[in-house]
Motif scaffolding. Structure first.
Motif, PDB file in Angstrom:
ATOM      1  N   GLU A  88       0.966  -1.521  -0.149  1.00 39.70           N
ATOM      2  CA  GLU A  88       0.228   0.282  -0.468  1.00 39.70           C
ATOM      3  C   GLU A  88       1.090   1.071  -0.423  1.00 39.70           C
ATOM      4  O   GLU A  88       0.737   2.254  -0.538  1.00 39.70           O
ATOM      5  N   ILE A  89       1.902   1.388   1.293  1.00 36.96           N
ATOM      6  CA  ILE A  89       2.681   2.532   0.849  1.00 36.96           C
ATOM      7  C   ILE A  89       3.523   2.506  -0.646  1.00 36.96           C
ATOM      8  O   ILE A  89       3.737   3.653  -0.455  1.00 36.96           O
ATOM      9  N   LEU A  92       3.820   5.683  -3.362  1.00 37.13           N
ATOM     10  CA  LEU A  92       5.124   6.187  -3.398  1.00 37.13           C
ATOM     11  C   LEU A  92       5.405   5.969  -4.838  1.00 37.13           C
ATOM     12  O   LEU A  92       6.201   6.925  -5.507  1.00 37.13           O
ATOM     13  N   LYS A  93       4.707   4.990  -5.772  1.00 35.46           N
ATOM     14  CA  LYS A  93       5.279   4.643  -6.983  1.00 35.46           C
ATOM     15  C   LYS A  93       4.519   6.251  -7.563  1.00 35.46           C
ATOM     16  O   LYS A  93       5.682   6.299  -8.905  1.00 35.46           O
ATOM     17  N   SER A  94       3.581   7.045  -7.585  1.00 34.93           N
ATOM     18  CA  SER A  94       3.099   8.579  -8.384  1.00 34.93           C
ATOM     19  C   SER A  94       4.578   8.954  -7.821  1.00 34.93           C
ATOM     20  O   SER A  94       4.064  10.236  -8.505  1.00 34.93           O
ATOM     21  N   GLU A 136      15.000   1.417  -5.422  1.00 36.82           N
ATOM     22  CA  GLU A 136      16.005   1.582  -3.719  1.00 36.82           C
ATOM     23  C   GLU A 136      14.878   2.545  -3.074  1.00 36.82           C
ATOM     24  O   GLU A 136      14.944   2.595  -1.646  1.00 36.82           O
ATOM     25  N   LYS A 137      14.807   3.291  -3.686  1.00 32.37           N
ATOM     26  CA  LYS A 137      14.615   4.666  -2.794  1.00 32.37           C
ATOM     27  C   LYS A 137      13.435   4.531  -2.438  1.00 32.37           C
ATOM     28  O   LYS A 137      12.603   5.039  -1.420  1.00 32.37           O
ATOM     29  N   VAL A 138      12.131   3.828  -3.204  1.00 26.23           N
ATOM     30  CA  VAL A 138      11.127   3.552  -2.881  1.00 26.23           C
ATOM     31  C   VAL A 138      11.321   2.454  -1.551  1.00 26.23           C
ATOM     32  O   VAL A 138       9.652   2.536  -0.780  1.00 26.23           O
ATOM     33  N   ARG A 139      11.967   1.574  -1.629  1.00 33.79           N
ATOM     34  CA  ARG A 139      11.788  -0.024  -0.963  1.00 33.79           C
ATOM     35  C   ARG A 139      12.067   0.776   0.671  1.00 33.79           C
ATOM     36  O   ARG A 139      12.432   0.756   1.977  1.00 33.79           O
ATOM     37  N   ASN A 140      13.610   1.832   0.890  1.00 33.56           N
ATOM     38  CA  ASN A 140      13.873   2.592   1.942  1.00 33.56           C
ATOM     39  C   ASN A 140      12.928   3.488   2.813  1.00 33.56           C
ATOM     40  O   ASN A 140      12.549   3.480   3.775  1.00 33.56           O
ATOM     41  N   LYS A 141      12.310   4.828   1.923  1.00 31.79           N
ATOM     42  CA  LYS A 141      11.369   5.380   2.060  1.00 31.79           C
ATOM     43  C   LYS A 141       9.828   4.683   3.034  1.00 31.79           C
ATOM     44  O   LYS A 141       9.097   4.656   3.480  1.00 31.79           O
ATOM     45  N   LEU A 184      -2.976   3.434   8.221  1.00 32.82           N
ATOM     46  CA  LEU A 184      -2.154   2.956   7.282  1.00 32.82           C
ATOM     47  C   LEU A 184      -2.654   3.784   6.061  1.00 32.82           C
ATOM     48  O   LEU A 184      -2.073   4.547   5.058  1.00 32.82           O
ATOM     49  N   ALA A 185      -4.399   4.118   6.430  1.00 27.80           N
ATOM     50  CA  ALA A 185      -4.811   5.673   5.222  1.00 27.80           C
ATOM     51  C   ALA A 185      -3.974   6.515   5.606  1.00 27.80           C
ATOM     52  O   ALA A 185      -3.598   7.141   4.462  1.00 27.80           O
TER      53      ALA A 185
END
Length: 284
Positions: A103-104, A108-110, A116-121, A150-151
């Motif tokens: 979900e997170i 973040l993909k937008s 790697e940045k998505v994973r770390n964030k 979560l939302a």
């Protein structure tokens, strides 16, 4: 001296639903960068409709929505969601991934970050919101409080400049409300503009400086929260209920105890009564 332009400007907004229900009538509203604003009123007053015009989920029949002095009409919901983060009353309306971590990640993909940045964030966000232990769990199996968290996390991780919450304290326990109020403090320190739709008068009195009251699709009051929500005429007109402390203060006045009008919280009332009794005992 020039004044800054409002970050949000709503001009002559009207909206009617397809079934003919008129939800907004000639709404004019300015909100400035960094403000924390509450929107209150009975069910059906137009509160949720109003906030949904801010990110394009609802397009007004008449009037304009301007954000950063720009008419948002030609912009897509995707474009607007980068600037305006809307957290629904029911988190199930915006959570749809297989796991909490996904979900997170999806959110973040937008931002066009690399993997790697998505994973770390994602790790950072899960930690901040105390959701690490649920990372592989389906969002559908979370408690109401955790799914709401979560939302919020999946919206805030995109770092929008404007955050809009629809009934964030509804169904939340004291611990969850405390987490939320700390989050508000942090986001305000980061310069965010925050709009909160709520029925919770005690919460508004304590945390929200400015309140807009709505009734039948119109704004009937807009001002300092403690002034707006202690005005018995306005509270009655918007079908809200006076805070317990104000009701108690009015009862005290009826029996001859002069309770100051600036007492709003339970702590303030407790302190007033303690001092009052101490004075009375001294007189004896």
């Amino acid at each position: 001296m020039s004044h800054p332009l409002p970050q949000i400007m709503l001009n002559e907004l009207d909206y009617s639903y397809p079934n003919g229900t008129v939800a907004l009538r000639k709404i004019n509203l300015n909100i400035y960068r960094g403000e924390l604003v509450g929107i209150m009123g009975m069910n059906g007053a137009g509160k949720t409709t109003l906030i949904r015009t801010l990110n394009g989920l609802i397009r007004p029949s008449n009037g304009t929505v301007n954000i950063e002095a720009e008419n948002i009409e030609p912009k897509s919901i995707g474009e607007l969601s980068k600037k305006v983060g809307l957290i629904f009353q029911n988190p199930q309306h915006q959570i749809f991934s297989n796991t909490v971590a996904e979900e997170i990640e999806f959110s973040l993909k937008s931002l066009n970050l690399d993997k790697e940045k998505v994973r770390n964030k994602t790790i950072e966000v899960l930690k901040t919101f105390n959701l690490e232990k649920y990372r592989e769990r389906s969002p559908l199996n979370l408690s109401g409080g955790e799914s709401k968290k979560l939302a919020i996390a999946s919206t805030i991780c995109r770092d929008p400049e404007i955050l809009v919450f629809d009934e964030p304290t509804l169904g939340q326990d004291a611990k969850e409300i405390s987490f939320f109020t700390n989050l508000l403090k942090e986001e305000r320190e980061n310069g965010k503009t925050i709009i909160i739709v709520t029925h919770n008068i005690e919460f508004a009195m304590e945390y929200i400086p400015r309140t807009i009251l709505m009734a039948k699709g119109k704004i009937i009051a807009d001002g300092i929260t403690k002034k707006v929500l202690t005005n018995q005429y306005l509270v009655k007109k918007s079908s809200l209920v006076l805070p317990q402390t104000r009701k108690f203060a009015l009862k005290l006045k009826e029996i001859g105890i002069k309770c100051p009008d600036n007492i709003f919280s339970k702590v303030e009332m407790k302190n007033f009564l303690a001092n009052y009794l101490k004075t009375k005992l001294t007189e004896v």
